[in-house]
Motif scaffolding. Structure first.
Motif, PDB file in Angstrom:
ATOM      1  N   ARG A 186       0.798  -1.159   0.077  1.00  0.00           N
ATOM      2  CA  ARG A 186       0.042  -0.078   0.064  1.00  0.00           C
ATOM      3  C   ARG A 186       0.979   1.143  -0.070  1.00  0.00           C
ATOM      4  O   ARG A 186       0.647   2.166  -0.611  1.00  0.00           O
ATOM      5  N   GLY A 187       1.930   1.201   0.680  1.00  0.00           N
ATOM      6  CA  GLY A 187       2.810   2.424   0.812  1.00  0.00           C
ATOM      7  C   GLY A 187       2.420   3.551   1.642  1.00  0.00           C
ATOM      8  O   GLY A 187       1.440   3.390   2.546  1.00  0.00           O
ATOM      9  N   HIS A 188       2.825   4.731   1.582  1.00  0.00           N
ATOM     10  CA  HIS A 188       2.443   5.753   2.171  1.00  0.00           C
ATOM     11  C   HIS A 188       1.675   6.805   1.589  1.00  0.00           C
ATOM     12  O   HIS A 188       1.941   8.280   1.812  1.00  0.00           O
ATOM     13  N   GLY A 189       1.219   6.751   0.528  1.00  0.00           N
ATOM     14  CA  GLY A 189       0.381   7.852  -0.016  1.00  0.00           C
ATOM     15  C   GLY A 189       1.255   8.595  -1.059  1.00  0.00           C
ATOM     16  O   GLY A 189       1.259   9.849  -1.274  1.00  0.00           O
ATOM     17  N   GLY A 190       2.161   8.034  -1.667  1.00  0.00           N
ATOM     18  CA  GLY A 190       3.167   8.844  -2.547  1.00  0.00           C
ATOM     19  C   GLY A 190       4.215   9.218  -1.905  1.00  0.00           C
ATOM     20  O   GLY A 190       4.519   9.154  -0.424  1.00  0.00           O
ATOM     21  N   ALA A 225       9.540  -7.003  -0.164  1.00  0.00           N
ATOM     22  CA  ALA A 225       9.480  -8.421   0.493  1.00  0.00           C
ATOM     23  C   ALA A 225      10.692  -9.084   0.446  1.00  0.00           C
ATOM     24  O   ALA A 225      10.803  -9.755   1.480  1.00  0.00           O
ATOM     25  N   ALA A 226      11.600  -9.069  -0.404  1.00  0.00           N
ATOM     26  CA  ALA A 226      13.061  -9.610  -0.580  1.00  0.00           C
ATOM     27  C   ALA A 226      13.644  -9.081   0.837  1.00  0.00           C
ATOM     28  O   ALA A 226      14.510  -9.854   1.244  1.00  0.00           O
ATOM     29  N   GLU A 229       2.396   2.372  -9.968  1.00  0.00           N
ATOM     30  CA  GLU A 229       3.673   1.566 -10.677  1.00  0.00           C
ATOM     31  C   GLU A 229       4.690   1.564  -9.887  1.00  0.00           C
ATOM     32  O   GLU A 229       5.265   0.273  -9.846  1.00  0.00           O
ATOM     33  N   HIS A 230       5.050   2.579  -9.308  1.00  0.00           N
ATOM     34  CA  HIS A 230       6.493   2.389  -8.251  1.00  0.00           C
ATOM     35  C   HIS A 230       6.141   1.466  -7.235  1.00  0.00           C
ATOM     36  O   HIS A 230       7.172   0.614  -7.046  1.00  0.00           O
ATOM     37  N   VAL A 231       5.002   1.592  -6.612  1.00  0.00           N
ATOM     38  CA  VAL A 231       4.732   0.850  -5.342  1.00  0.00           C
ATOM     39  C   VAL A 231       4.788  -0.479  -5.984  1.00  0.00           C
ATOM     40  O   VAL A 231       5.265  -1.472  -5.330  1.00  0.00           O
ATOM     41  N   ALA A 232       3.919  -1.088  -7.165  1.00  0.00           N
ATOM     42  CA  ALA A 232       3.880  -2.246  -7.384  1.00  0.00           C
ATOM     43  C   ALA A 232       5.380  -2.730  -7.811  1.00  0.00           C
ATOM     44  O   ALA A 232       5.789  -3.975  -7.664  1.00  0.00           O
TER      45      ALA A 232
END
Length: 157
Positions: A26-30, A71-72, A61-64
């Motif tokens: 999900r990230g931090h909203g950019g 994760a790695a 796209e960046h988050v994906a």
């Protein structure tokens, strides 16, 4: 006995990682956190709806793209933690894991730099925290965009 502890610790770490993947993706909203570019609530308002959609697409796209790298990194950190807890741990294995973590962090930094360049080309320097809020700049918190710090912008501490 040590193999049993190692297996249990590794399984625990993997379960924690699996549970945290949705939150990491999900990230931090950019960049800079909630509120749009650089954490400035008013900056997104300065963009046209088309620009806002393009910005959100770049962020998604960046988050994906970095989610599997994150994760790695978490897996390697967990492996390193387990290996260092083992009193009979192979020092070469520990050093190898530490190097792998460094390589993965390098990949994260490279992806972050590429992403920042795209944002600045597309939206200008405001995309990187132009109001001096908690952006990508020297905060005292853990990591970029989190913690009480000021981004590269107009003012602040």
């Amino acid at each position: 006995m040590n193999a049993r502890i190692f297996k249990m610790a590794l399984m625990t770490a993997l379960l924690v990682l699996a549970a945290s993947l949705p939150a990491m993706a999900r990230g931090h909203g950019g960049p800079g956190g909630p509120g749009g570019p650089g954490g400035c609530p008013g900056v997104m308002d300065q963009l046209t709806p088309e620009q806002q959609a393009a910005y959100q697409k770049l962020v998604q796209e960046h988050v994906a793209k970095i989610a599997p790298i994150r994760a790695a990194l978490q897996v390697k950190k967990a492996e390193l933690n387990v290996a260092t807890l083992d009193p009979k741990a192979d020092q070469a294995k520990i050093a190898g894991l530490a190097k792998e973590i460094g390589t993965i962090k390098g990949q994260m930094a490279e992806e972050g730099a590429t992403f920042r360049v795209k944002l600045i080309k597309e939206f200008g320097p405001l995309a990187m925290g132009g109001c001096g809020g908690p952006g990508m700049g020297g905060g005292r918190g853990p990591g970029m965009g989190r913690g009480p710090g000021n981004g590269p912008g107009c003012g602040g501490m």
